[in-house]
Motif scaffolding. Structure first.
Motif, PDB file in Angstrom:
ATOM      1  N   SER A   1      44.779  69.141  57.358  1.00 32.95           N
ATOM      2  CA  SER A   1      44.034  68.043  56.914  1.00 32.95           C
ATOM      3  C   SER A   1      44.595  66.896  55.621  1.00 32.95           C
ATOM      4  O   SER A   1      44.391  66.017  54.836  1.00 32.95           O
ATOM      5  CB  SER A   1      42.687  68.243  56.743  1.00 32.95           C
ATOM      6  OG  SER A   1      42.635  69.485  55.178  1.00 32.95           O
ATOM      7  N   SER A   2      44.638  67.851  54.527  1.00 32.41           N
ATOM      8  CA  SER A   2      45.612  66.848  53.405  1.00 32.41           C
ATOM      9  C   SER A   2      46.679  66.454  53.642  1.00 32.41           C
ATOM     10  O   SER A   2      46.611  65.106  53.218  1.00 32.41           O
ATOM     11  CB  SER A   2      45.898  68.632  52.224  1.00 32.41           C
ATOM     12  OG  SER A   2      46.268  67.777  51.342  1.00 32.41           O
TER      13      SER A   2
ATOM     14  N   GLN B   1      56.770  62.155  52.753  1.00 37.50           N
ATOM     15  CA  GLN B   1      56.936  60.367  52.977  1.00 37.50           C
ATOM     16  C   GLN B   1      57.057  60.134  54.981  1.00 37.50           C
ATOM     17  O   GLN B   1      58.628  60.583  54.952  1.00 37.50           O
ATOM     18  CB  GLN B   1      57.063  59.652  52.174  1.00 37.50           C
ATOM     19  CG  GLN B   1      56.955  60.290  51.268  1.00 37.50           C
ATOM     20  CD  GLN B   1      57.472  59.048  49.915  1.00 37.50           C
ATOM     21  OE1 GLN B   1      58.822  58.436  50.275  1.00 37.50           O
ATOM     22  NE2 GLN B   1      56.993  59.371  48.818  1.00 37.50           N
TER      23      GLN B   1
ATOM     24  N   SER C   1      47.301  64.935  56.273  1.00 37.26           N
ATOM     25  CA  SER C   1      47.079  63.862  56.983  1.00 37.26           C
ATOM     26  C   SER C   1      46.141  62.784  56.244  1.00 37.26           C
ATOM     27  O   SER C   1      46.785  61.659  56.145  1.00 37.26           O
ATOM     28  CB  SER C   1      46.158  63.950  58.506  1.00 37.26           C
ATOM     29  OG  SER C   1      45.531  64.680  57.909  1.00 37.26           O
ATOM     30  N   GLY C   2      45.810  63.503  55.773  1.00 39.45           N
ATOM     31  CA  GLY C   2      44.836  62.654  54.273  1.00 39.45           C
ATOM     32  C   GLY C   2      45.608  61.562  53.952  1.00 39.45           C
ATOM     33  O   GLY C   2      45.549  60.233  53.288  1.00 39.45           O
ATOM     34  N   ARG C   3      46.734  61.899  53.095  1.00 37.39           N
ATOM     35  CA  ARG C   3      47.484  61.715  52.135  1.00 37.39           C
ATOM     36  C   ARG C   3      48.549  60.571  53.186  1.00 37.39           C
ATOM     37  O   ARG C   3      48.730  59.588  51.944  1.00 37.39           O
ATOM     38  CB  ARG C   3      48.499  62.830  51.828  1.00 37.39           C
ATOM     39  CG  ARG C   3      48.759  62.251  50.571  1.00 37.39           C
ATOM     40  CD  ARG C   3      49.771  63.513  49.354  1.00 37.39           C
ATOM     41  NE  ARG C   3      50.865  63.928  50.584  1.00 37.39           N
ATOM     42  CZ  ARG C   3      51.841  63.709  50.493  1.00 37.39           C
ATOM     43  NH1 ARG C   3      52.485  62.596  50.496  1.00 37.39           N
ATOM     44  NH2 ARG C   3      52.996  64.888  51.732  1.00 37.39           N
ATOM     45  N   LEU C   4      48.946  60.885  54.382  1.00 30.70           N
ATOM     46  CA  LEU C   4      49.580  60.184  54.675  1.00 30.70           C
ATOM     47  C   LEU C   4      49.023  58.833  55.875  1.00 30.70           C
ATOM     48  O   LEU C   4      49.533  58.082  56.340  1.00 30.70           O
ATOM     49  CB  LEU C   4      50.934  60.909  56.169  1.00 30.70           C
ATOM     50  CG  LEU C   4      51.857  61.860  55.416  1.00 30.70           C
ATOM     51  CD1 LEU C   4      52.597  62.558  56.456  1.00 30.70           C
ATOM     52  CD2 LEU C   4      52.372  61.418  54.358  1.00 30.70           C
ATOM     53  N   LYS C   5      47.619  58.892  55.634  1.00 27.18           N
ATOM     54  CA  LYS C   5      46.752  58.577  55.999  1.00 27.18           C
ATOM     55  C   LYS C   5      47.445  58.450  58.348  1.00 27.18           C
ATOM     56  O   LYS C   5      47.549  57.468  58.390  1.00 27.18           O
ATOM     57  CB  LYS C   5      46.923  56.805  55.452  1.00 27.18           C
ATOM     58  CG  LYS C   5      46.054  57.103  54.372  1.00 27.18           C
ATOM     59  CD  LYS C   5      45.824  55.173  53.079  1.00 27.18           C
ATOM     60  CE  LYS C   5      45.579  55.535  52.260  1.00 27.18           C
ATOM     61  NZ  LYS C   5      45.985  56.306  51.441  1.00 27.18           N
ATOM     62  N   VAL C   6      47.753  59.860  58.502  1.00 26.88           N
ATOM     63  CA  VAL C   6      47.495  59.962  60.197  1.00 26.88           C
ATOM     64  C   VAL C   6      46.367  61.227  60.694  1.00 26.88           C
ATOM     65  O   VAL C   6      46.085  60.891  59.686  1.00 26.88           O
ATOM     66  CB  VAL C   6      48.662  59.667  60.041  1.00 26.88           C
ATOM     67  CG1 VAL C   6      50.092  59.248  59.935  1.00 26.88           C
ATOM     68  CG2 VAL C   6      49.059  62.138  59.734  1.00 26.88           C
ATOM     69  N   ASN C   7      46.668  60.323  62.174  1.00 26.51           N
ATOM     70  CA  ASN C   7      45.930  61.366  62.579  1.00 26.51           C
ATOM     71  C   ASN C   7      46.627  63.076  62.533  1.00 26.51           C
ATOM     72  O   ASN C   7      47.082  63.351  62.381  1.00 26.51           O
ATOM     73  CB  ASN C   7      45.827  61.064  63.858  1.00 26.51           C
ATOM     74  CG  ASN C   7      44.599  61.835  64.641  1.00 26.51           C
ATOM     75  OD1 ASN C   7      44.353  62.730  65.006  1.00 26.51           O
ATOM     76  ND2 ASN C   7      44.075  60.872  65.661  1.00 26.51           N
TER      77      ASN C   7
END
Length: 72
Positions: free
Chosen positions: A39-40, A3, A42-48
């Motif tokens: 990709s997983s 997190q 970065s998507g979960r954390l909503k970062v680049n």
């Protein structure tokens, strides 16, 4: 589970690195266990995705994790 806190003042890539290192030291991540994909995560954390890739790259350079092509 990794997190981040965007208001922490510590760069996000560094937060990711520090948490992975802690998981390795405490045995939550064991040798041979795969990290979450760039990709997983970065998507979960909503970062680049480049932020996660940067963190993973530094962890490889430091010898904390190995990167194996085609394995994930």
């Amino acid at each position: 589970m990794i997190q981040i806190d965007p208001k922490d003042g510590v760069p996000i890539y560094r937060q990711v690195m520090d948490q992975i290192k802690l998981e390795v030291m405490t045995g939550k991540l064991v040798p041979g266990q795969q990290l979450e994909s760039v990709s997983s995560l970065s998507g979960r954390l909503k970062v680049n995705p480049m932020t996660i890739s940067k963190a993973y790259g530094f962890l490889v350079e430091e010898g904390v994790v190995d990167r194996r092509k085609g394995v994930g």
